[in-house]
Design a protein around this motif. Structure first.
Motif, PDB file in Angstrom:
ATOM      1  N   VAL A   1      13.408  38.121 -59.228  1.00 25.04           N
ATOM      2  CA  VAL A   1      13.089  36.954 -58.415  1.00 25.04           C
ATOM      3  C   VAL A   1      11.617  36.622 -58.620  1.00 25.04           C
ATOM      4  O   VAL A   1      10.744  37.461 -58.387  1.00 25.04           O
ATOM      5  N   VAL A   2      11.343  35.399 -59.069  1.00 27.91           N
ATOM      6  CA  VAL A   2       9.974  34.972 -59.354  1.00 27.91           C
ATOM      7  C   VAL A   2       9.543  33.947 -58.307  1.00 27.91           C
ATOM      8  O   VAL A   2      10.149  32.876 -58.197  1.00 27.91           O
ATOM      9  N   ASP A   3       8.531  34.299 -57.559  1.00 30.52           N
ATOM     10  CA  ASP A   3       7.977  33.400 -56.546  1.00 30.52           C
ATOM     11  C   ASP A   3       6.975  32.475 -57.223  1.00 30.52           C
ATOM     12  O   ASP A   3       5.862  32.876 -57.546  1.00 30.52           O
ATOM     13  N   GLU A   4       7.368  31.225 -57.439  1.00 28.64           N
ATOM     14  CA  GLU A   4       6.508  30.237 -58.079  1.00 28.64           C
ATOM     15  C   GLU A   4       6.004  29.202 -57.080  1.00 28.64           C
ATOM     16  O   GLU A   4       5.868  28.011 -57.396  1.00 28.64           O
ATOM     17  N   ALA A   5       5.684  29.646 -55.867  1.00 27.87           N
ATOM     18  CA  ALA A   5       5.231  28.725 -54.826  1.00 27.87           C
ATOM     19  C   ALA A   5       3.984  27.953 -55.228  1.00 27.87           C
ATOM     20  O   ALA A   5       3.759  26.838 -54.762  1.00 27.87           O
ATOM     21  N   PHE A   6       3.142  28.550 -56.094  1.00 26.74           N
ATOM     22  CA  PHE A   6       1.897  27.904 -56.492  1.00 26.74           C
ATOM     23  C   PHE A   6       1.912  27.440 -57.942  1.00 26.74           C
ATOM     24  O   PHE A   6       0.880  27.041 -58.473  1.00 26.74           O
ATOM     25  N   ALA A   7       3.061  27.475 -58.593  1.00 28.91           N
ATOM     26  CA  ALA A   7       3.125  27.152 -60.021  1.00 28.91           C
ATOM     27  C   ALA A   7       2.702  25.720 -60.304  1.00 28.91           C
ATOM     28  O   ALA A   7       2.061  25.436 -61.324  1.00 28.91           O
ATOM     29  N   ASP A   8       3.064  24.778 -59.417  1.00 22.55           N
ATOM     30  CA  ASP A   8       2.726  23.382 -59.691  1.00 22.55           C
ATOM     31  C   ASP A   8       1.274  23.062 -59.362  1.00 22.55           C
ATOM     32  O   ASP A   8       0.833  21.920 -59.545  1.00 22.55           O
ATOM     33  N   ALA A   9       0.507  24.062 -58.909  1.00 20.82           N
ATOM     34  CA  ALA A   9      -0.928  23.883 -58.702  1.00 20.82           C
ATOM     35  C   ALA A   9      -1.723  24.321 -59.914  1.00 20.82           C
ATOM     36  O   ALA A   9      -2.954  24.274 -59.904  1.00 20.82           O
ATOM     37  N   VAL A  10      -1.029  24.747 -60.972  1.00 15.51           N
ATOM     38  CA  VAL A  10      -1.672  25.195 -62.206  1.00 15.51           C
ATOM     39  C   VAL A  10      -1.391  24.147 -63.285  1.00 15.51           C
ATOM     40  O   VAL A  10      -0.230  23.830 -63.541  1.00 15.51           O
ATOM     41  N   PRO A  11      -2.423  23.590 -63.905  1.00 14.26           N
ATOM     42  CA  PRO A  11      -2.201  22.534 -64.900  1.00 14.26           C
ATOM     43  C   PRO A  11      -1.217  22.957 -65.990  1.00 14.26           C
ATOM     44  O   PRO A  11      -1.350  24.017 -66.600  1.00 14.26           O
ATOM     45  N   GLY A  12      -0.209  22.110 -66.201  1.00 18.20           N
ATOM     46  CA  GLY A  12       0.783  22.378 -67.235  1.00 18.20           C
ATOM     47  C   GLY A  12       1.850  23.377 -66.852  1.00 18.20           C
ATOM     48  O   GLY A  12       2.788  23.599 -67.620  1.00 18.20           O
ATOM     49  N   GLU A  13       1.708  23.996 -65.688  1.00 19.26           N
ATOM     50  CA  GLU A  13       2.656  25.021 -65.224  1.00 19.26           C
ATOM     51  C   GLU A  13       2.963  26.056 -66.308  1.00 19.26           C
ATOM     52  O   GLU A  13       4.124  26.368 -66.590  1.00 19.26           O
ATOM     53  N   PRO A  14       1.919  26.618 -66.938  1.00 18.56           N
ATOM     54  CA  PRO A  14       2.169  27.604 -67.990  1.00 18.56           C
ATOM     55  C   PRO A  14       2.830  28.854 -67.426  1.00 18.56           C
ATOM     56  O   PRO A  14       2.603  29.212 -66.277  1.00 18.56           O
ATOM     57  N   GLU A  15       3.628  29.484 -68.224  1.00 18.86           N
ATOM     58  CA  GLU A  15       4.313  30.740 -67.894  1.00 18.86           C
ATOM     59  C   GLU A  15       5.430  30.570 -66.868  1.00 18.86           C
ATOM     60  O   GLU A  15       6.053  31.546 -66.457  1.00 18.86           O
ATOM     61  N   SER A  16       5.715  29.343 -66.433  1.00 12.72           N
ATOM     62  CA  SER A  16       6.799  29.134 -65.470  1.00 12.72           C
ATOM     63  C   SER A  16       8.151  29.409 -66.117  1.00 12.72           C
ATOM     64  O   SER A  16       8.373  29.115 -67.295  1.00 12.72           O
ATOM     65  N   LEU A  17       9.058  29.948 -65.332  1.00  9.46           N
ATOM     66  CA  LEU A  17      10.434  30.167 -65.778  1.00  9.46           C
ATOM     67  C   LEU A  17      11.406  29.194 -65.120  1.00  9.46           C
ATOM     68  O   LEU A  17      12.616  29.360 -65.218  1.00  9.46           O
ATOM     69  N   ALA A  18      10.866  28.175 -64.459  1.00 10.20           N
ATOM     70  CA  ALA A  18      11.719  27.230 -63.735  1.00 10.20           C
ATOM     71  C   ALA A  18      12.677  26.495 -64.666  1.00 10.20           C
ATOM     72  O   ALA A  18      13.781  26.116 -64.248  1.00 10.20           O
ATOM     73  N   GLY A  19      12.282  26.297 -65.912  1.00 13.90           N
ATOM     74  CA  GLY A  19      13.135  25.556 -66.827  1.00 13.90           C
ATOM     75  C   GLY A  19      14.048  26.418 -67.676  1.00 13.90           C
ATOM     76  O   GLY A  19      14.758  25.902 -68.543  1.00 13.90           O
TER      77      GLY A  19
END
Length: 336
Positions: free
Chosen positions: A165-183
């Motif tokens: 489980v990856v908590d990405e609550a702040f992912a969209d506050a990082v330019p480009g959303e690098p390292e996100s697994l949302a997609g």
């Protein structure tokens, strides 16, 4: 331990204080979003419609390139944590230091927890997750350290019979959303997202989970009918639209520049900042309790860090705000 796990930054903030304790961007949603929500007030006499639910799910799915069945709409990212015991883990491994709500939830549900503590500089490459853990929770970027873990390091946590489980609550506050697994559509990875921070919607409770349909079905099996209200659904639809995503990206770039200034200012003043990218900074002080109390007396709220498992003493967390020089000056008054 539960009282510490249930401590959150808003508890440090009294009316009128300069708030560095809560990581919500702005004092309220942008006007266009407020207007859009206000336009739905007349609909509050009716139950949320299936059309509203479908629109919100479709918007979130399109935003991340996922199938509709891979989206579960939540009353804030925190609801996603509250639902995790429904996955019936035998042992939950929590990458620490990190957001404390999962621990509180598992403790209340009687789920055994193993804390996988990362020493400074808090990098995931140092994690040693117990082989028997069948559920792992990790933040990216992590609260309170601000560290952004690499995607491959998170994926390395996967194992047969385990859900990550990856908590990405702040992912969209990082330019480009690098390292996100949302997609990424993966059978054993669940991503939790929140609209609370970027869109200043803490009072509305809006978020969502992304994952395999069968996992999300288990996660949401016992929820009540109408788990989200009309305004929450409208916010999800609005904030997932391409124009809103572009606006969030522009805001993330501005925030990153401000963060760099704030981190440099704190470090130059003798308060070293942990290397991170989140819309908050974790910094060291000689006496965290004294500093926090002095700041409170001056009407400045910061987040105490002695409630985070695995974080040594001498740390405070502060949201990135343009008033950061006031914080630095106040810290220097008491500590130097």
């Amino acid at each position: 331990m539960e009282s510490r796990a249930r401590y959150h930054g808003d508890q440090a903030v009294a009316p009128g204080m300069l708030d560095f304790a809560v990581n919500v961007r702005g004092a309220g949603p942008p006007q266009w979003l407020a207007d859009r929500l206000a336009a739905r007030l007349a609909d509050l006499g009716s139950y949320p419609t299936s059309a509203d639910v479908a629109a919100a799910r479709a918007a979130v799915a399109a935003r991340h390139g996922r199938d509709l069945q891979e989206v579960a709409l939540l009353a804030g990212g925190a609801e996603g944590f509250a639902l995790l015991p429904l996955l019936r883990p035998r042992l939950a491994a929590l990458i620490a230091p990190s957001f404390t709500e999962p621990q509180a939830v598992f403790d209340a549900a009687g789920v055994p927890v193993a804390h996988v503590v990362l020493d400074a500089p808090f990098r995931l490459s140092r994690a040693a997750v117990p082989a028997e853990a069948d559920l792992v929770v990790v933040g990216n970027p992590t609260n309170p350290t601000g560290v952004l873990h690499r995607r491959d390091e998170i994926l390395a946590l996967r194992a047969p019979g385990r859900i990550v489980v990856v908590d990405e609550a702040f992912a969209d506050a990082v330019p480009g959303e690098p390292e996100s697994l949302a997609g990424r559509s993966l059978p054993d990875v669940v991503v939790l997202r929140s609209l609370t921070k970027t869109w200043s919607l803490a009072g509305l409770r809006v978020g969502y989970a992304l994952g395999a349909p069968e996992v999300l079905a288990r996660l949401t099996a016992q929820r009540p009918h109408w788990p989200l209200g009309t305004l929450q659904l409208e916010a999800l639809t609005a904030c997932s639209a391409p124009a809103a995503v572009a606006e969030a990206e522009a805001g993330a770039r501005r925030l990153a520049a401000l963060r760099a200034e704030m981190a440099a200012g704190l470090t130059a003043a003798g308060f070293p900042v942990a290397d991170g990218v989140a819309p908050f900074v974790l910094f060291s002080v000689p006496d965290a309790e004294l500093a926090r109390k002095h700041l409170a007396e001056k009407g400045i709220a910061v987040r105490r860090c002695d409630t985070f498992v695995g974080l040594p003493g001498g740390y405070l967390r502060a949201a990135v705000r343009p008033e950061w020089p006031v914080l630095v000056e106040a810290l220097q008054e008491v500590l130097w």
